[in-house]
Structures are given as C-alpha cells and as structure tokens.
Design a protein around this motif. Sequence first.
Motif, PDB file in Angstrom:
ATOM      1  N   LEU A  17      46.079  27.191  32.357  1.00  0.00           N
ATOM      2  CA  LEU A  17      44.289  28.016  32.089  1.00  0.00           C
ATOM      3  C   LEU A  17      43.522  27.981  32.848  1.00  0.00           C
ATOM      4  O   LEU A  17      42.901  29.087  33.637  1.00  0.00           O
ATOM      5  N   PRO A  18      42.475  26.516  33.586  1.00  0.00           N
ATOM      6  CA  PRO A  18      41.959  26.622  34.786  1.00  0.00           C
ATOM      7  C   PRO A  18      41.949  26.789  35.373  1.00  0.00           C
ATOM      8  O   PRO A  18      41.939  27.570  36.601  1.00  0.00           O
ATOM      9  N   VAL A  19      42.975  26.772  36.148  1.00  0.00           N
ATOM     10  CA  VAL A  19      44.259  27.487  37.219  1.00  0.00           C
ATOM     11  C   VAL A  19      44.133  29.213  36.978  1.00  0.00           C
ATOM     12  O   VAL A  19      43.931  29.316  38.247  1.00  0.00           O
ATOM     13  N   ALA A  20      44.721  29.281  36.240  1.00  0.00           N
ATOM     14  CA  ALA A  20      44.415  31.155  36.028  1.00  0.00           C
ATOM     15  C   ALA A  20      42.722  31.313  36.282  1.00  0.00           C
ATOM     16  O   ALA A  20      42.602  32.898  36.688  1.00  0.00           O
ATOM     17  N   ASP A  21      42.432  30.535  35.884  1.00  0.00           N
ATOM     18  CA  ASP A  21      40.455  31.273  34.831  1.00  0.00           C
ATOM     19  C   ASP A  21      39.985  30.857  36.722  1.00  0.00           C
ATOM     20  O   ASP A  21      39.304  32.351  37.765  1.00  0.00           O
ATOM     21  N   MET A  22      40.370  30.719  37.958  1.00  0.00           N
ATOM     22  CA  MET A  22      40.314  30.408  39.366  1.00  0.00           C
ATOM     23  C   MET A  22      40.882  30.939  40.190  1.00  0.00           C
ATOM     24  O   MET A  22      40.045  31.906  41.151  1.00  0.00           O
ATOM     25  N   PHE A  23      42.118  30.856  39.568  1.00  0.00           N
ATOM     26  CA  PHE A  23      42.838  32.498  40.456  1.00  0.00           C
ATOM     27  C   PHE A  23      42.586  33.529  40.758  1.00  0.00           C
ATOM     28  O   PHE A  23      41.926  34.612  40.816  1.00  0.00           O
ATOM     29  N   SER A  24      41.878  33.661  39.123  1.00  0.00           N
ATOM     30  CA  SER A  24      40.689  35.236  38.553  1.00  0.00           C
ATOM     31  C   SER A  24      39.609  35.695  38.933  1.00  0.00           C
ATOM     32  O   SER A  24      38.925  35.947  39.508  1.00  0.00           O
ATOM     33  N   ALA A  25      38.910  34.248  39.153  1.00  0.00           N
ATOM     34  CA  ALA A  25      37.409  33.932  40.034  1.00  0.00           C
ATOM     35  C   ALA A  25      37.298  34.163  41.559  1.00  0.00           C
ATOM     36  O   ALA A  25      36.557  35.183  42.337  1.00  0.00           O
ATOM     37  N   ILE A  26      38.580  33.836  41.626  1.00  0.00           N
ATOM     38  CA  ILE A  26      38.629  33.644  43.593  1.00  0.00           C
ATOM     39  C   ILE A  26      38.697  35.108  43.629  1.00  0.00           C
ATOM     40  O   ILE A  26      38.736  36.204  44.780  1.00  0.00           O
ATOM     41  N   LEU A  27      39.705  36.494  42.709  1.00  0.00           N
ATOM     42  CA  LEU A  27      39.974  37.535  42.314  1.00  0.00           C
ATOM     43  C   LEU A  27      38.411  38.449  42.834  1.00  0.00           C
ATOM     44  O   LEU A  27      38.525  39.256  43.859  1.00  0.00           O
ATOM     45  N   ALA A  28      38.112  37.907  41.342  1.00  0.00           N
ATOM     46  CA  ALA A  28      36.698  38.872  41.216  1.00  0.00           C
ATOM     47  C   ALA A  28      35.618  38.750  42.177  1.00  0.00           C
ATOM     48  O   ALA A  28      34.832  39.534  43.292  1.00  0.00           O
ATOM     49  N   LYS A  29      35.815  37.426  43.257  1.00  0.00           N
ATOM     50  CA  LYS A  29      34.937  36.624  44.681  1.00  0.00           C
ATOM     51  C   LYS A  29      35.048  37.654  45.554  1.00  0.00           C
ATOM     52  O   LYS A  29      34.470  39.022  46.627  1.00  0.00           O
ATOM     53  N   ILE A  30      36.994  38.255  45.337  1.00  0.00           N
ATOM     54  CA  ILE A  30      37.413  38.802  46.830  1.00  0.00           C
ATOM     55  C   ILE A  30      37.091  40.809  46.494  1.00  0.00           C
ATOM     56  O   ILE A  30      36.448  41.636  47.301  1.00  0.00           O
ATOM     57  N   GLN A  31      36.954  40.828  45.658  1.00  0.00           N
ATOM     58  CA  GLN A  31      36.690  41.867  45.230  1.00  0.00           C
ATOM     59  C   GLN A  31      35.228  42.464  45.446  1.00  0.00           C
ATOM     60  O   GLN A  31      34.800  43.561  45.338  1.00  0.00           O
ATOM     61  N   SER A  32      34.561  41.278  45.282  1.00  0.00           N
ATOM     62  CA  SER A  32      33.223  41.334  44.826  1.00  0.00           C
ATOM     63  C   SER A  32      32.331  41.944  47.188  1.00  0.00           C
ATOM     64  O   SER A  32      31.649  42.561  46.711  1.00  0.00           O
ATOM     65  N   LEU A  33      33.187  40.782  47.493  1.00  0.00           N
ATOM     66  CA  LEU A  33      32.760  41.385  48.461  1.00  0.00           C
ATOM     67  C   LEU A  33      33.267  42.619  49.082  1.00  0.00           C
ATOM     68  O   LEU A  33      32.063  43.273  50.071  1.00  0.00           O
ATOM     69  N   ILE A  34      34.394  42.785  48.792  1.00  0.00           N
ATOM     70  CA  ILE A  34      35.452  44.507  49.148  1.00  0.00           C
ATOM     71  C   ILE A  34      33.318  45.274  48.875  1.00  0.00           C
ATOM     72  O   ILE A  34      33.165  45.923  49.164  1.00  0.00           O
ATOM     73  N   ILE A  35      33.233  45.339  47.353  1.00  0.00           N
ATOM     74  CA  ILE A  35      32.215  46.263  47.545  1.00  0.00           C
ATOM     75  C   ILE A  35      30.869  45.857  47.653  1.00  0.00           C
ATOM     76  O   ILE A  35      30.236  47.036  47.444  1.00  0.00           O
ATOM     77  N   GLU A  36      30.837  44.747  48.147  1.00  0.00           N
ATOM     78  CA  GLU A  36      29.494  44.285  48.727  1.00  0.00           C
ATOM     79  C   GLU A  36      29.369  45.355  49.833  1.00  0.00           C
ATOM     80  O   GLU A  36      28.734  45.953  50.859  1.00  0.00           O
ATOM     81  N   LYS A  37      30.397  44.998  50.787  1.00  0.00           N
ATOM     82  CA  LYS A  37      30.868  46.232  51.699  1.00  0.00           C
ATOM     83  C   LYS A  37      31.140  47.277  52.140  1.00  0.00           C
ATOM     84  O   LYS A  37      30.598  48.409  53.144  1.00  0.00           O
ATOM     85  N   ASP A  38      31.587  47.575  50.836  1.00  0.00           N
ATOM     86  CA  ASP A  38      31.299  49.416  50.076  1.00  0.00           C
ATOM     87  C   ASP A  38      30.071  49.682  50.569  1.00  0.00           C
ATOM     88  O   ASP A  38      29.017  50.603  50.534  1.00  0.00           O
ATOM     89  N   ILE A  39      28.810  49.291  49.811  1.00  0.00           N
ATOM     90  CA  ILE A  39      27.725  49.597  49.393  1.00  0.00           C
ATOM     91  C   ILE A  39      26.976  49.555  50.997  1.00  0.00           C
ATOM     92  O   ILE A  39      26.418  50.175  50.920  1.00  0.00           O
ATOM     93  N   GLU A  40      27.765  48.525  51.375  1.00  0.00           N
ATOM     94  CA  GLU A  40      26.329  48.935  52.700  1.00  0.00           C
ATOM     95  C   GLU A  40      26.954  49.762  53.702  1.00  0.00           C
ATOM     96  O   GLU A  40      26.538  50.603  54.408  1.00  0.00           O
TER      97      GLU A  40
END
Length: 330
Positions: free
Chosen positions: A229-252
């Motif tokens: 479960l903690p490994v799955a949460d960390m993996f989900s957090a990494i995916l969310a961070k990657i998507q956040s960086l992609i969205i920030e680039k799109d916003i720019e």
Amino acid sequence: MESDNLHELLRNVYEEMMPLCADMAAVAKGVAGLGALFYVAIKVWQALSRAEPIDLFPMLRPFAIGICIMFFSTLVLGSINGVLSPIVQGSHSMLEDQVLDLNELQQKKDLLEREAMLRNPEMAYLISDEEFDKKLEALGWSPSDLVTMSGMYIEREMFSIKKDIRDGFREFLEILFQSAALVIDVIRTFFLIVLSILGPIAFAISVWDGFQSTLTQWLTRYISVYLWLPVADMFSAILAKIQSLIIEKDIEMLADPNFIPDTSNTVYIIYMIIGIIGYFTIPTVTGWVIQAGGAGNFTRNVNQTAQKSGNIAGAAAGSATGNISGRLLK
C-alpha cells in the motif's frame, strides 16, 4: 461508491477478520506445546548423552513463541502494524498533497484551454453555442451560404462525436487505472488476512526442530505484503507529480495568445497506460525493499497480466490516436 471508499472498506474487512486469529491460536497452542515438549526433551537428551551442561537459553525459544501465540493479535500483529502504520500514513499524506495540487492545476488548465479555443475563430463556434449563432447570423441565405451552414452543422456534429469518443476512451482508461490500484489492494488485503489468521499456526510449526525458518519467512512475507500500500501510494504520488509538471507546461503555453491547444489528449492517454502497467510492478518493487520468498508464481502472473493489459491499452490508444504505437507495444 468511489474508489477511496472501496479502499476504506478493505481496511475495515481486515480489521473485522482479525478476531479469527483467536480460533487458530487455540489450535496453535496444542501444536506448539507438543513441539516444545519434543524440542526441550531432545536438547536435554543431547546434553546428557554428551555429558555437557544443559544450556537453558535455547530452551526459552519455544516458551517465547508460545507467549506470542497466546497474545498474537496484540503482541505480534499489533506491534508489526504499529511500526508500519506511520509508513502508510506518511505515503498517503504525500499522495493527498500531490493530488490536491493536481486538481487545482487541472481546473486552471481547463479554463485557459477553453479561453484559447474561443480566441480561435476556426474552433470557437465548435465549442460555444453563442459563437455558432453569431456565425450563422453573419451568413446570408444564398445557396452558397446554405451549403456553408450545412457544412458548419456537420463539422460541429463531427467534432462533438470525436470529443465523445475521446472522452469515452479516456474514461475507460481511468477505470482501468483505478481498477489496477484496487486489484493490488484487494490482493494485499487477502494475503494479509490469510497470513494473520494462519500466523499462529506458522509460529507453532516454527517451534519444531527443522522448521525454525517458518517464523522468519512469515515475518518477511507479512511485512512485504503490508508495504504494497505505501509503495502504491508513492507510485501514485509520482504519477500525480509528473502530470502536474505536464499541466504546468501546458499552462505556460496556453498563456501565449497565439497558441492553439491540442484536444487529442495523447499525452494523457500515454500517461494512463504507463500508470496501469506500473501498478502491477508494485509487488516486484516491494520485494526489493524486503526479500520475501514464496511469491514467485504470483509475481510472474502479475507481470504477465501487466504485459497483456499494456498490449490491449496500447493497441486501443494506437487506433484511437491514429498512430502505430499500439502495434509497437505488442
């Protein structure tokens, strides 16, 4: 019912099944007592036959295991869960922070994307009823204008159909993404319940001479499965961070008045496929943290399932986006 509620339901199932450990503890006491009798007798006989002093310290092992069996729920499971719970809570809070930032960025991106499409005269009438009505009013009633009106209606309808197909495929991938996380949690809960209920039996068998490794194997497997479960949460957090960086680039890019956004969501589809495949690698990654034997067949089956899921999702993405990525992933 939302996926978060399903995860909470699985946690409740685990807690409600814990009293069954007491039933197995009653059986384990008899097995451990008989094993302790033979264990102590053999050690004493060996010392007497060799005319050596009796070493009492090794004989304390069966009695220590017997105490663990009698208070298995509180002494063993309570101690292990108490040590590992902060890890679960820390990884989950990390995930919540990333998801919160992601939702805020996604709302901002959606607003900027709509404004950018409204600035484009070629696409504004496709998403806005007001712009569509204005364009119709600007046309006359000559035959050429009627042909243009018909083309506008057809183009608007085709745009709506394409958007519905893209949204439907995206929702399908999101369901697969959530299902992958739920499958891992369901299997984790099942393994933990089985290990917890049969834990007293494993402790009792470890009393017998020659089966001492049963105790360490049970501990490593329980801890390894608990860390899914903690490994799955960390993996989900990494995916969310990657998507956040992609969205920030799109916003720019959306801040540029001349930028025309791409509505195909190809990057998002690829991101979802990576997430689906990645969830099925969690047991393997957890095995790197703490080595637990006996789960080789399950890990192999999980990897095969992830491969097949990736092939299916990749083929569907390839056909939806009009490229050959689906064939390459096979």
